[in-house]
Write an enzyme that holds these catalytic residues in place. Structure first.
Site, mmCIF file in Angstrom:
data_model
loop_
_atom_site.group_PDB
_atom_site.id
_atom_site.type_symbol
_atom_site.label_atom_id
_atom_site.label_comp_id
_atom_site.label_asym_id
_atom_site.label_seq_id
_atom_site.Cartn_x
_atom_site.Cartn_y
_atom_site.Cartn_z
ATOM 1 N N TYR A 164 0.842 -1.205 0.000
ATOM 2 C CA TYR A 164 0.000 0.000 0.000
ATOM 3 C C TYR A 164 0.874 1.250 0.000
ATOM 4 O O TYR A 164 0.572 2.223 -0.681
ATOM 5 C CB TYR A 164 -0.926 0.012 1.228
ATOM 6 C CG TYR A 164 -1.898 1.168 1.169
ATOM 7 C CD1 TYR A 164 -3.133 1.016 0.549
ATOM 8 C CD2 TYR A 164 -1.555 2.412 1.689
ATOM 9 C CE1 TYR A 164 -4.011 2.081 0.453
ATOM 10 C CE2 TYR A 164 -2.427 3.484 1.589
ATOM 11 C CZ TYR A 164 -3.655 3.311 0.977
ATOM 12 O OH TYR A 164 -4.508 4.376 0.875
ATOM 13 N N PHE A 193 -8.232 21.454 -24.574
ATOM 14 C CA PHE A 193 -8.505 20.031 -24.678
ATOM 15 C C PHE A 193 -9.718 19.752 -23.789
ATOM 16 O O PHE A 193 -9.894 20.379 -22.740
ATOM 17 C CB PHE A 193 -7.320 19.151 -24.294
ATOM 18 C CG PHE A 193 -7.664 17.706 -24.487
ATOM 19 C CD1 PHE A 193 -7.838 17.189 -25.759
ATOM 20 C CD2 PHE A 193 -7.922 16.886 -23.406
ATOM 21 C CE1 PHE A 193 -8.246 15.879 -25.949
ATOM 22 C CE2 PHE A 193 -8.319 15.564 -23.595
ATOM 23 C CZ PHE A 193 -8.482 15.065 -24.863
ATOM 24 N N THR A 194 -10.529 18.791 -24.191
ATOM 25 C CA THR A 194 -11.847 18.562 -23.568
ATOM 26 C C THR A 194 -11.767 18.421 -22.045
ATOM 27 O O THR A 194 -12.354 19.206 -21.303
ATOM 28 C CB THR A 194 -12.482 17.299 -24.170
ATOM 29 O OG1 THR A 194 -11.546 16.214 -24.080
ATOM 30 C CG2 THR A 194 -12.842 17.516 -25.634
ATOM 31 N N ASP A 200 1.185 20.497 -20.485
ATOM 32 C CA ASP A 200 0.547 19.195 -20.689
ATOM 33 C C ASP A 200 1.530 18.365 -21.515
ATOM 34 O O ASP A 200 1.673 18.574 -22.712
ATOM 35 C CB ASP A 200 -0.792 19.374 -21.415
ATOM 36 C CG ASP A 200 -1.515 18.041 -21.614
ATOM 37 O OD1 ASP A 200 -0.848 16.978 -21.598
ATOM 38 O OD2 ASP A 200 -2.748 18.059 -21.793
ATOM 39 N N LYS A 248 -0.581 7.772 -23.387
ATOM 40 C CA LYS A 248 -0.199 8.102 -24.769
ATOM 41 C C LYS A 248 1.292 7.815 -24.956
ATOM 42 O O LYS A 248 1.681 6.666 -25.099
ATOM 43 C CB LYS A 248 -0.532 9.570 -25.070
ATOM 44 C CG LYS A 248 -2.012 9.837 -25.329
ATOM 45 C CD LYS A 248 -2.828 9.858 -24.082
ATOM 46 C CE LYS A 248 -4.198 10.464 -24.283
ATOM 47 N NZ LYS A 248 -4.994 10.454 -23.052
ATOM 48 N N ARG A 283 -13.962 15.006 -33.566
ATOM 49 C CA ARG A 283 -13.269 16.100 -32.880
ATOM 50 C C ARG A 283 -13.748 17.403 -33.524
ATOM 51 O O ARG A 283 -13.037 18.081 -34.238
ATOM 52 C CB ARG A 283 -11.742 15.982 -33.010
ATOM 53 C CG ARG A 283 -11.140 14.789 -32.312
ATOM 54 C CD ARG A 283 -10.876 14.930 -30.817
ATOM 55 N NE ARG A 283 -11.993 14.817 -29.915
ATOM 56 C CZ ARG A 283 -11.877 14.451 -28.638
ATOM 57 N NH1 ARG A 283 -10.709 14.119 -28.123
ATOM 58 N NH2 ARG A 283 -12.915 14.424 -27.857
ATOM 59 N N PHE A 300 -19.463 14.213 -25.863
ATOM 60 C CA PHE A 300 -19.066 13.343 -26.968
ATOM 61 C C PHE A 300 -18.922 11.886 -26.551
ATOM 62 O O PHE A 300 -19.093 10.989 -27.370
ATOM 63 C CB PHE A 300 -17.751 13.840 -27.587
ATOM 64 C CG PHE A 300 -16.626 13.972 -26.603
ATOM 65 C CD1 PHE A 300 -16.487 15.134 -25.862
ATOM 66 C CD2 PHE A 300 -15.724 12.945 -26.401
ATOM 67 C CE1 PHE A 300 -15.456 15.258 -24.926
ATOM 68 C CE2 PHE A 300 -14.694 13.057 -25.476
ATOM 69 C CZ PHE A 300 -14.568 14.226 -24.733
HETATM 70 N N1 F0G Z 1 -4.341 15.970 -22.225
HETATM 71 C C1 F0G Z 1 -4.360 15.607 -23.514
HETATM 72 C C2 F0G Z 1 -3.629 16.422 -24.518
HETATM 73 C C3 F0G Z 1 -5.071 14.474 -23.909
HETATM 74 O O1 F0G Z 1 -5.096 14.121 -25.181
HETATM 75 C C4 F0G Z 1 -5.774 13.717 -22.925
HETATM 76 C C5 F0G Z 1 -6.559 12.548 -23.298
HETATM 77 C C6 F0G Z 1 -5.722 14.145 -21.592
HETATM 78 C C7 F0G Z 1 -4.983 15.269 -21.283
HETATM 79 C C8 F0G Z 1 -6.478 13.416 -20.509
HETATM 80 O O2 F0G Z 1 -5.823 12.241 -20.187
HETATM 81 O O3 F0G Z 1 -7.422 10.427 -20.895
HETATM 82 O O4 F0G Z 1 -5.489 9.952 -19.371
HETATM 83 O O5 F0G Z 1 -7.451 11.231 -18.554
HETATM 84 N N2 F0G Z 1 -6.858 12.273 -24.497
HETATM 85 C C9 F0G Z 1 -7.535 11.083 -24.942
HETATM 86 C C10 F0G Z 1 -7.727 11.158 -26.436
HETATM 87 C C11 F0G Z 1 -8.764 10.728 -24.223
HETATM 88 O O6 F0G Z 1 -8.349 10.234 -26.988
HETATM 89 O O7 F0G Z 1 -7.251 12.093 -27.082
HETATM 90 P P1 F0G Z 1 -6.610 10.892 -19.732
#
Ligand code: F0G
Length: 471
Positions: free
Chosen positions: A86, A138-139, A229, A272, A396, A463
């Site tokens: 843990y 970014f979303t 990021d 990624k 997108r 989305f």
């Molecule tokens: N920042 C970027 C630039 C991203 O592309 C993503 C996720 C995140 C942050 C969030 O990270 O998914 O680990 O919580 N992108 C994915 C995509 C979902 O399909 O582009 P996460």
């Protein structure tokens, strides 16, 4: 600087014979083939949303490059070395050391994935009413900034919003726009500058080192923090090495480190670049900020030495980070994405140029000029690709952009794109050929396509779960 319209002879571009992968395949995973009738039914059941398809119904899955990576034999071996204590897992200390060495920050907080890190940094660094300028939203990043009471302001260069502008660094910050935001809001009201490399929503486009240096200098003049990021920073480093004067002889690892050293902190979705299926982190240089983050992580993610991850996940991530920085690997990674892009461009299919790091983005507006944006052309294109050959892509465009939190109206982004995202070390060149042929088939049928309407819409990140039907 390379010509973005280079023909398919990658060897010439890279000064060697091919972008061929520096690995071979040891384990394979069978794929499902479906009939058109089966796909029609699956798509109807999924409400025309590729996020709602079962992956068993998908042939080639280009939904995302997130967590879809194939791990190496070294990483799988590392999984067996998981220390599932843990507290104080040895895998955490390995991961911490690798992040400190490769990304250069002093303090590391593990999180279960990128948005876990975004949540913590947003809660800690943003006061309600503050503004966060950045190189395109970014979303999940923007949503966490908004939930913390902040407001995101886009300061990316105009070229980023034009799919056909060949600018080599379409992820760059427009310094005049940034300066204007700081002037109008006041430096004290800027939570931090949010810098991404590469920029996902612009098409996986890189930011140049020169630009980051300029942004750093501007931030220093105004006493504003610069946060990164780093999700696809290794891919960004490849483009710097390839395109930016003075970097051809620097290694990817050196470029990553130089860029990070210009920033104060970073958050990461390791799903990624880092070649794993789950994981993320936050890393900062400021001790006070670290204290706060380390305290918050135990509330939302898990103890500060696992952050929601198993020990084995942290071990795989530590090894994956090291593998991701190898020049041969990243050359083949980008080479494959570019191969797909060049096939499509040769057939005059409208894509975002130059092709970016993680995906080829189809320009759905140019694909379906007869479908108005509020009938979701990019969503429609993803649906048609699935119907044609079982290929799963991601919208997108206007669906991803969501609604204005104040007015509740659709936000109409300039870019209306369908993303063909290439998982790392997963598909072959022949798979890319199948994808290109299917896009071509859908392109040839484009005049007959009709738009969609929303029949169900969730409140956040619509989305992922929205449902549609044909108009
Ligand atoms: N920042 C970027 C630039 C991203 O592309 C993503 C996720 C995140 C942050 C969030 O990270 O998914 O680990 O919580 N992108 C994915 C995509 C979902 O399909 O582009 P996460």
């Amino acid at each position: 600087m390379s010509d973005p319209h280079t023909p398919r002879t990658m060897g010439q571009q890279f000064g060697r014979r091919s972008w061929a992968e520096p690995w071979k395949i040891k384990v394979v995973e069978p794929l499902t083939m479906t009939t058109r009738a089966q796909r029609e039914q699956a798509l109807r059941e999924a409400g025309f949303n590729t996020f709602l398809l079962r992956s068993d119904d998908v042939y080639i899955d280009l939904l995302t490059d997130s967590g879809t990576n194939a791990m190496s034999d070294r990483q799988w071996a590392g999984m067996m070395l998981g220390d599932e204590a843990y507290a104080g897992s040895r895998n955490f200390y390995h991961l911490e050391a690798v992040i400190q060495q490769c990304y250069g920050y002093r303090y590391v907080v593990p999180t279960h994935q990128g948005r876990g890190a975004e949540h913590l940094i947003s809660r800690t660094a943003i006061r309600p009413g503050q503004v966060i300028p950045g190189n395109m939203y970014f979303t999940t990043t923007r949503l966490h900034q908004e939930l913390a009471g902040g407001r995101f302001v886009d300061v990316i260069i105009d070229a980023a919003h034009d799919p056909h502008d060949p600018h080599p660094f379409k992820g760059n910050v427009d310094l005049a726009k940034l300066e204007a935001v700081i002037a109008s809001e006041g430096a004290a009201n800027i939570a931090y500058v949010s810098l991404a490399g590469t920029v996902n929503m612009a098409g996986g486009q890189p930011v140049s080192m020169a630009c980051v240096k300029d942004v750093r200098a501007l931030c220093d003049r105004h006493g504003v923090k610069l946060y990164l990021d780093a999700t696809r920073l290794v891919e960004n480093a490849f483009f710097i090495q390839e395109r930016e004067p003075g970097y051809a002889d620097r290694s990817i690892a050196q470029i990553v480190r130089e860029l990070c050293d210009l920033t104060d902190a970073a958050w990461m979705s390791a799903k990624k670049d880092s070649l794993v299926n789950i994981g993320g982190w936050l890393a900062v240089n400021d001790e006070g900020l670290f204290e706060e983050l380390r305290n918050l992580v135990v509330v939302y993610e898990g103890l500060h030495t696992y952050g929601g991850l198993a020990g084995r996940d942290m071990e795989a991530m530590a090894i994956g980070i090291t593998e991701s920085m190898q020049d041969d690997y990243i050359r083949s990674r980008i080479g494959q994405v570019r191969y797909l892009g060049e096939l499509l461009a040769d057939w005059e299919i409208p894509i975002v140029r130059p092709t970016g790091g993680h995906a080829v983005f189809l320009d759905a507006r140019a694909f379906y000029p007869h479908v108005p944006q509020d009938q979701f052309p990019a969503q429609l294109l993803a649906a048609e690709l699935y119907l044609d050959a079982g290929i799963r892509a991601m919208e997108r465009g206007i669906v991803s952009a969501g609604r204005d939190p104040q007015t509740g109206e659709h936000q109409f982004p300039k870019l209306e794109l369908t993303r063909l995202t290439v998982p790392r070390r997963v598909y072959t060149q022949a798979h890319m050929d199948v994808v290109a042929e299917s896009v071509k088939a859908v392109f040839d049928q484009r005049a007959a396509a009709t738009g969609l309407r929303i029949v169900y819409e969730p409140k956040y990140l619509r989305f992922f779960q929205a449902r549609f039907e044909r108009v």
